[in-house]
Scaffold this motif. Structure first.
Motif, PDB file in Angstrom:
ATOM      1  N   HIS A   1      32.670  37.305  42.149  1.00 24.48           N
ATOM      2  CA  HIS A   1      33.926  37.938  42.576  1.00 24.48           C
ATOM      3  C   HIS A   1      33.679  39.442  42.808  1.00 24.48           C
TER       4      HIS A   1
ATOM      5  N   SER B   1      35.402  41.698  41.526  1.00 24.48           N
ATOM      6  CA  SER B   1      35.817  42.471  40.341  1.00 24.48           C
ATOM      7  C   SER B   1      34.636  43.275  39.792  1.00 24.48           C
TER       8      SER B   1
ATOM      9  N   GLN C   1      34.853  46.908  40.557  1.00 23.83           N
ATOM     10  CA  GLN C   1      35.713  47.824  39.780  1.00 23.83           C
ATOM     11  C   GLN C   1      34.950  48.404  38.595  1.00 23.83           C
TER      12      GLN C   1
ATOM     13  N   ARG D   1      29.837  31.199  45.161  1.00 30.09           N
ATOM     14  CA  ARG D   1      30.037  30.258  44.057  1.00 30.09           C
ATOM     15  C   ARG D   1      29.312  28.963  44.365  1.00 30.09           C
TER      16      ARG D   1
ATOM     17  N   GLN E   1      36.426  38.438  49.391  1.00 26.95           N
ATOM     18  CA  GLN E   1      37.555  38.894  48.579  1.00 26.95           C
ATOM     19  C   GLN E   1      37.812  40.370  48.808  1.00 26.95           C
TER      20      GLN E   1
ATOM     21  N   GLU F   1      39.131  43.385  46.227  1.00 31.06           N
ATOM     22  CA  GLU F   1      39.535  43.745  44.874  1.00 31.06           C
ATOM     23  C   GLU F   1      40.322  45.051  44.963  1.00 31.06           C
TER      24      GLU F   1
ATOM     25  N   PHE G   1      43.426  36.030  33.091  1.00 32.65           N
ATOM     26  CA  PHE G   1      42.098  36.475  33.518  1.00 32.65           C
ATOM     27  C   PHE G   1      41.527  37.269  32.350  1.00 32.65           C
TER      28      PHE G   1
ATOM     29  N   PHE H   1      39.861  39.904  32.244  1.00 29.34           N
ATOM     30  CA  PHE H   1      39.802  41.358  32.423  1.00 29.34           C
ATOM     31  C   PHE H   1      41.169  42.020  32.566  1.00 29.34           C
ATOM     32  N   THR H   2      42.246  41.236  32.545  1.00 32.21           N
ATOM     33  CA  THR H   2      43.585  41.836  32.639  1.00 32.21           C
ATOM     34  C   THR H   2      44.492  41.278  31.547  1.00 32.21           C
TER      35      THR H   2
ATOM     36  N   GLY I   1      45.544  37.197  42.485  1.00 32.99           N
ATOM     37  CA  GLY I   1      45.634  37.328  41.034  1.00 32.99           C
ATOM     38  C   GLY I   1      45.685  38.807  40.695  1.00 32.99           C
ATOM     39  N   CYS I   2      46.344  39.132  39.576  1.00 31.29           N
ATOM     40  CA  CYS I   2      46.456  40.554  39.239  1.00 31.29           C
ATOM     41  C   CYS I   2      46.768  40.737  37.756  1.00 31.29           C
ATOM     42  N   GLY I   3      46.867  41.978  37.346  1.00 29.91           N
ATOM     43  CA  GLY I   3      47.250  42.244  35.964  1.00 29.91           C
ATOM     44  C   GLY I   3      46.971  43.686  35.592  1.00 29.91           C
TER      45      GLY I   3
ATOM     46  N   ALA J   1      44.909  45.955  38.311  1.00 29.98           N
ATOM     47  CA  ALA J   1      43.883  45.448  39.230  1.00 29.98           C
ATOM     48  C   ALA J   1      44.429  44.202  39.904  1.00 29.98           C
ATOM     49  N   PHE J   2      43.877  43.903  41.041  1.00 29.18           N
ATOM     50  CA  PHE J   2      44.263  42.659  41.720  1.00 29.18           C
ATOM     51  C   PHE J   2      43.085  42.178  42.571  1.00 29.18           C
ATOM     52  N   GLY J   3      43.079  40.910  42.875  1.00 30.47           N
ATOM     53  CA  GLY J   3      42.002  40.366  43.700  1.00 30.47           C
ATOM     54  C   GLY J   3      42.542  39.255  44.584  1.00 30.47           C
TER      55      GLY J   3
HETATM   56  N1  DAH Z   1      38.348  38.006  40.168  1.00 32.05           N
HETATM   57  C1  DAH Z   1      39.395  37.028  40.277  1.00 32.05           C
HETATM   58  C2  DAH Z   1      38.850  35.796  40.993  1.00 32.05           C
HETATM   59  O1  DAH Z   1      37.816  35.870  41.600  1.00 32.05           O
HETATM   60  C3  DAH Z   1      40.560  37.574  41.056  1.00 32.05           C
HETATM   61  C4  DAH Z   1      41.300  38.614  40.298  1.00 32.05           C
HETATM   62  C5  DAH Z   1      42.325  38.221  39.471  1.00 32.05           C
HETATM   63  C6  DAH Z   1      40.944  39.942  40.370  1.00 32.05           C
HETATM   64  C7  DAH Z   1      43.028  39.175  38.731  1.00 32.05           C
HETATM   65  C8  DAH Z   1      41.645  40.893  39.643  1.00 32.05           C
HETATM   66  C9  DAH Z   1      42.683  40.489  38.831  1.00 32.05           C
HETATM   67  O2  DAH Z   1      41.350  42.188  39.677  1.00 32.05           O
HETATM   68  O3  DAH Z   1      43.370  41.415  38.127  1.00 32.05           O
HETATM   69  O4  DAH Z   1      39.469  34.773  40.946  1.00 32.05           O
END
Ligand code: DAH
Length: 340
Positions: A167, A169, A172, A193, A207, A209, A247, A249-250, A281-283, A304-306
């Motif tokens: 990912h 992420s 970040q 993957r 993706q 991020e 997730f 990380f969040t 996805g985020c948090g 963060a979000f992705g």
């Molecule tokens: N890294 C996650 C994925 O590959 C996506 C993601 C979800 C990124 C939540 C984020 C986050 O920064 O806060 O599925």
């Protein structure tokens, strides 16, 4: 004899050498081994000795004259038959097929454009990552299933085990390690993957991020940023909803849906008759993640979000087979236009 030479010279002077045929017959008639000039030379033996020198010179001059004329005409002819001469410059050019931008590039540019309008910069990281940036620094416990061989392509590189990032992420973490808050950045890139390739899954995809870190960043800032993004991307009437999720990380984490752009939330087979489409996805960045990268979690907070670029392209362009994006079939690729 001199008169004969003079007459021949006049005759040669008047010959018109306009095409290949006349040039060649000229050569044969005057300069050839059985030509008229050759026969003049053989007549020299009948000339009295005291005149031989003078007459010989006349014939030599005549031969040079004829030879020059022939050479010039031949060169001119060759020049004229050169390629540029036969081209019709007024003919219209053959149409050149202009390529089109790849749909994923169009969507990526659009996402970058939307976030750059609210001050986000673009950052990038390597596709071959170490465990720290892809997992550990993002608070993945050692036994987390995402580390399984099934999901991750591992690469052996000397002592250190590396992986193709799963990912973006990981970027970040790299940004936090190298810069001080406030941080406002998005990181587009390719991820990998270990999945069997089908219409719905691929072993590589893309993706974007997002990361925002400053003092007093709240969940409300996250929601508002994502609402702005959804409206810019899918239109002013678009709504979003957040569902609690997980997730590593969040904390807290959420999944974000947008109101179905295909059926206007009335219910269709794309939104599975729910009226909503999941897009990211985020948090709030987990304090452990901030600390791992050297950011004081008591002073700073962030979100963060992705999101997947293919997923968004699928909604924008109604392309529902992931394989089409990497097959490079021009009939597919030339359908997309974007102002970016
Ligand atoms: N890294 C996650 C994925 O590959 C996506 C993601 C979800 C990124 C939540 C984020 C986050 O920064 O806060 O599925």
């Amino acid at each position: 004899m001199k008169d004969k030479i003079e007459t021949l010279k006049n005759e040669i002077n008047q010959v018109n050498l306009t095409d290949a045929l006349s040039v060649e017959s000229f050569r044969i008639k005057y300069l050839g081994s059985k030509g008229l000039i050759k026969s003049l030379f053989s007549e020299l033996k009948n000339i009295p000795n005291e005149e031989k020198r003078e007459v010989g010179k006349f014939i030599n001059d005549l031969r040079d004259f004829a030879q020059n004329k022939w050479k010039e005409a031949k060169e001119k002819l060759e020049e004229n038959s050169g390629s540029h001469h036969n081209i019709d410059l007024s003919r219209p050019e053959d149409a050149i097929e202009i390529g089109a931008r790849h749909p994923l590039s169009i969507v990526r540019s659009e996402i970058i454009d939307i976030f750059s309008r609210i001050g986000f910069t673009v950052s990038e990281g390597p596709e071959i990552e170490d465990d720290w940036h892809n997992f550990s620094a993002l608070n993945f416990p050692p036994e987390h299933p995402a580390r399984d061989m099934q999901d991750t392509f591992f690469i052996e590189k000397g002592e250190k085990e590396m992986a193709l990032r799963t990912h973006t992420s990981s970027v970040q973490v790299r940004v936090m390690e190298h810069s001080k808050p406030p941080i406002r950045t998005i990181s587009p890139g390719r991820v990998y993957r270990n999945e069997a390739i089908s219409a719905r899954a691929h072993c590589f995809f893309h993706q974007v991020e997002g990361l925002y870190i400053d003092k007093d960043v709240s969940f409300a800032d996250l929601k508002q940023t994502l609402l702005y993004f959804a409206k810019e991307l899918f239109g002013e009437k678009t709504k979003i909803r957040l569902r609690p999720s997980y997730f590593p990380f969040t904390e807290p984490s959420a999944e974000v849906d947008v109101s179905c752009t295909i059926c206007n939330s009335k219910g269709c087979n794309v939104c599975k008759y729910t009226g909503w489409l999941e897009i990211l996805g985020c948090g709030m960045v987990d304090p452990n993640v901030l600390e791992s990268s050297g950011i004081d979690s008591k002073t700073y907070s962030g979100f963060a979000f992705g999101m997947g670029i293919e997923r968004i392209a699928q909604l924008k362009y109604k392309v529902n087979d992931l394989r089409l994006y990497s097959e490079n079939d021009v009939r597919f690729l030339k359908q997309f236009t974007g102002g970016f």
